[in-house]
Design a protein around this motif. Structure first.
Motif, PDB file in Angstrom:
ATOM      1  N   GLY A  40       0.796  -1.216   0.000  1.00 23.16           N
ATOM      2  CA  GLY A  40       0.000   0.000   0.000  1.00 23.16           C
ATOM      3  C   GLY A  40       0.832   1.271   0.000  1.00 23.16           C
ATOM      4  N   LEU A  41       2.142   1.122  -0.049  1.00 26.29           N
ATOM      5  CA  LEU A  41       3.035   2.276  -0.095  1.00 26.29           C
ATOM      6  C   LEU A  41       3.116   2.828  -1.511  1.00 26.29           C
ATOM      7  CD1 LEU A  41       5.885   0.771   2.101  1.00 26.29           C
ATOM      8  CD2 LEU A  41       4.267   2.551   2.790  1.00 26.29           C
ATOM      9  N   SER A  42       3.684   3.998  -1.644  1.00 25.27           N
ATOM     10  CA  SER A  42       3.933   4.583  -2.958  1.00 25.27           C
ATOM     11  C   SER A  42       5.072   3.800  -3.611  1.00 25.27           C
ATOM     12  CB  SER A  42       4.315   6.051  -2.813  1.00 25.27           C
ATOM     13  OG  SER A  42       4.699   6.595  -4.058  1.00 25.27           O
ATOM     14  N   VAL A  43       4.810   3.234  -4.784  1.00 21.11           N
ATOM     15  CA  VAL A  43       5.778   2.394  -5.493  1.00 21.11           C
ATOM     16  C   VAL A  43       5.924   2.918  -6.917  1.00 21.11           C
ATOM     17  CG1 VAL A  43       6.274   0.065  -6.335  1.00 21.11           C
ATOM     18  CG2 VAL A  43       5.175   0.368  -4.115  1.00 21.11           C
ATOM     19  N   PHE A  44       7.162   3.054  -7.375  1.00 23.36           N
ATOM     20  CA  PHE A  44       7.450   3.447  -8.758  1.00 23.36           C
ATOM     21  C   PHE A  44       8.444   2.443  -9.321  1.00 23.36           C
ATOM     22  CE2 PHE A  44       9.862   5.583 -12.050  1.00 23.36           C
ATOM     23  CZ  PHE A  44       8.866   6.159 -12.822  1.00 23.36           C
ATOM     24  N   VAL A  45       8.009   1.699 -10.339  1.00 22.96           N
ATOM     25  CA  VAL A  45       8.867   0.687 -10.959  1.00 22.96           C
ATOM     26  C   VAL A  45       9.614   1.317 -12.126  1.00 22.96           C
ATOM     27  CG1 VAL A  45       8.919  -1.544 -12.144  1.00 22.96           C
ATOM     28  CG2 VAL A  45       7.288  -1.155 -10.298  1.00 22.96           C
ATOM     29  N   GLY A  46      10.924   1.193 -12.090  1.00 26.01           N
ATOM     30  CA  GLY A  46      11.774   1.656 -13.171  1.00 26.01           C
ATOM     31  C   GLY A  46      12.467   0.480 -13.827  1.00 26.01           C
ATOM     32  N   PRO A  88      13.899  13.091   8.558  1.00 21.72           N
ATOM     33  CA  PRO A  88      12.761  13.054   9.475  1.00 21.72           C
ATOM     34  C   PRO A  88      11.661  14.058   9.131  1.00 21.72           C
ATOM     35  CG  PRO A  88      14.804  12.993  10.705  1.00 21.72           C
ATOM     36  CD  PRO A  88      15.170  13.263   9.259  1.00 21.72           C
ATOM     37  N   ALA A  89      12.023  15.153   8.475  1.00 21.58           N
ATOM     38  CA  ALA A  89      11.038  16.176   8.111  1.00 21.58           C
ATOM     39  C   ALA A  89      10.285  15.823   6.831  1.00 21.58           C
ATOM     40  CB  ALA A  89      11.732  17.528   7.943  1.00 21.58           C
ATOM     41  N   GLY A  90      10.714  14.773   6.132  1.00 23.14           N
ATOM     42  CA  GLY A  90      10.048  14.361   4.897  1.00 23.14           C
ATOM     43  C   GLY A  90      10.980  14.432   3.708  1.00 23.14           C
ATOM     44  N   VAL A  91      10.887  13.440   2.862  1.00 22.15           N
ATOM     45  CA  VAL A  91      11.709  13.391   1.656  1.00 22.15           C
ATOM     46  C   VAL A  91      10.896  13.846   0.459  1.00 22.15           C
ATOM     47  CG1 VAL A  91      13.225  11.545   2.494  1.00 22.15           C
ATOM     48  CG2 VAL A  91      11.151  10.951   1.227  1.00 22.15           C
ATOM     49  N   TRP A  92      11.580  14.248  -0.578  1.00 16.67           N
ATOM     50  CA  TRP A  92      10.893  14.546  -1.835  1.00 16.67           C
ATOM     51  C   TRP A  92      10.276  13.261  -2.342  1.00 16.67           C
ATOM     52  CZ3 TRP A  92      14.539  17.837  -5.407  1.00 16.67           C
ATOM     53  CH2 TRP A  92      14.745  19.077  -4.827  1.00 16.67           C
ATOM     54  N   THR A  93       9.062  13.349  -2.828  1.00 15.78           N
ATOM     55  CA  THR A  93       8.410  12.168  -3.374  1.00 15.78           C
ATOM     56  C   THR A  93       8.910  11.921  -4.797  1.00 15.78           C
ATOM     57  OG1 THR A  93       6.571  13.396  -4.345  1.00 15.78           O
ATOM     58  CG2 THR A  93       6.326  12.665  -2.033  1.00 15.78           C
ATOM     59  N   THR A  94       8.656  10.735  -5.275  1.00 14.18           N
ATOM     60  CA  THR A  94       8.993  10.412  -6.664  1.00 14.18           C
ATOM     61  C   THR A  94       8.284  11.382  -7.599  1.00 14.18           C
ATOM     62  OG1 THR A  94       9.335   8.088  -6.105  1.00 14.18           O
ATOM     63  CG2 THR A  94       8.916   8.597  -8.418  1.00 14.18           C
ATOM     64  N   GLN A  95       7.026  11.684  -7.306  1.00 14.07           N
ATOM     65  CA  GLN A  95       6.260  12.614  -8.131  1.00 14.07           C
ATOM     66  C   GLN A  95       6.936  13.986  -8.176  1.00 14.07           C
ATOM     67  OE1 GLN A  95       3.719  12.096 -10.155  1.00 14.07           O
ATOM     68  NE2 GLN A  95       3.604  14.241 -10.709  1.00 14.07           N
ATOM     69  N   GLU A  96       7.407  14.462  -7.053  1.00 16.39           N
ATOM     70  CA  GLU A  96       8.073  15.760  -7.012  1.00 16.39           C
ATOM     71  C   GLU A  96       9.382  15.731  -7.802  1.00 16.39           C
ATOM     72  OE1 GLU A  96       6.799  17.617  -2.693  1.00 16.39           O
ATOM     73  OE2 GLU A  96       8.181  15.912  -2.712  1.00 16.39           O
ATOM     74  N   LYS A  97      10.059  14.613  -7.767  1.00 12.88           N
ATOM     75  CA  LYS A  97      11.348  14.510  -8.455  1.00 12.88           C
ATOM     76  C   LYS A  97      11.212  14.367  -9.957  1.00 12.88           C
ATOM     77  CE  LYS A  97      13.583  12.155  -4.609  1.00 12.88           C
ATOM     78  NZ  LYS A  97      14.096  10.848  -4.168  1.00 12.88           N
ATOM     79  N   ILE A  98      10.304  13.506 -10.413  1.00 11.14           N
ATOM     80  CA  ILE A  98      10.270  13.175 -11.848  1.00 11.14           C
ATOM     81  C   ILE A  98       8.896  13.277 -12.493  1.00 11.14           C
ATOM     82  CG2 ILE A  98      12.293  11.683 -11.673  1.00 11.14           C
ATOM     83  CD1 ILE A  98      10.354   9.284 -11.819  1.00 11.14           C
ATOM     84  N   GLY A  99       7.907  13.708 -11.739  1.00 17.25           N
ATOM     85  CA  GLY A  99       6.546  13.782 -12.268  1.00 17.25           C
ATOM     86  C   GLY A  99       6.426  14.562 -13.574  1.00 17.25           C
ATOM     87  N   LYS A 100       7.165  15.643 -13.701  1.00 14.75           N
ATOM     88  CA  LYS A 100       7.071  16.465 -14.908  1.00 14.75           C
ATOM     89  C   LYS A 100       7.556  15.730 -16.146  1.00 14.75           C
ATOM     90  CE  LYS A 100      11.447  18.851 -14.095  1.00 14.75           C
ATOM     91  NZ  LYS A 100      12.065  20.128 -13.768  1.00 14.75           N
ATOM     92  N   TYR A 101       8.342  14.675 -15.959  1.00 15.49           N
ATOM     93  CA  TYR A 101       8.849  13.917 -17.080  1.00 15.49           C
ATOM     94  C   TYR A 101       7.942  12.768 -17.492  1.00 15.49           C
ATOM     95  CZ  TYR A 101      13.046  16.425 -15.724  1.00 15.49           C
ATOM     96  OH  TYR A 101      13.935  17.407 -15.383  1.00 15.49           O
ATOM     97  N   HIS A 102       6.960  12.454 -16.655  1.00 16.02           N
ATOM     98  CA  HIS A 102       6.095  11.315 -16.915  1.00 16.02           C
ATOM     99  C   HIS A 102       4.633  11.709 -17.052  1.00 16.02           C
ATOM    100  CE1 HIS A 102       9.198   8.264 -16.393  1.00 16.02           C
ATOM    101  NE2 HIS A 102       9.720   9.099 -15.515  1.00 16.02           N
ATOM    102  N   GLY A 103       4.371  12.963 -17.385  1.00 12.34           N
ATOM    103  CA  GLY A 103       3.031  13.440 -17.665  1.00 12.34           C
ATOM    104  C   GLY A 103       2.115  13.271 -16.533  1.00 12.34           C
TER     105      GLY A 103
END
Length: 103
Positions: A40-46, A88-103
């Motif tokens: 149920g976690l956020s998963v991004f398969v590359g 501890p304050a939170g990491v950048w999400t995958t969406q924040e890092k590469i979302g603009k490249y994957h529409g």
């Protein structure tokens, strides 16, 4: 999952050892990926690794279980490569890092 609870991101690459051929490798890797999705976690398969985001302690348990899943899927051993981002304050999400490249 947003980064409210995601204080960690883990990139995991599982390389089955002692299996014969591409199909067996894919079967083992597919079972590990299915397990990661089942958390149920956020998963991004590359193409080389899968990124999972969540709580650090929980992700370390997920990594451990991924090893067990691979062995239960038929590989006698495996190499696992990890990259861990922790804040501890939170990491950048995958969406924040590469979302603009994957529409």
């Amino acid at each position: 999952m947003g980064n409210l609870l995601a204080n960690c991101g883990v990139a995991i690459q599982v390389l089955p050892q002692g299996v014969s051929g591409r199909e067996e490798v894919k079967e083992v890797v597919d079972k590990v990926i299915a397990y990661l999705y089942s958390t149920g976690l956020s998963v991004f398969v590359g193409p080389f690794e899968t990124t999972v985001e969540g709580d650090f302690d929980h992700l370390m348990e997920v990594v451990k279980k991924a090893q067990i899943i691979a062995v239960e899927a038929g590989c006698p051993g495996l190499l696992t490569y990890l990259k861990i981002s922790y804040d501890p304050a939170g990491v950048w999400t995958t969406q924040e890092k590469i979302g603009k490249y994957h529409g």
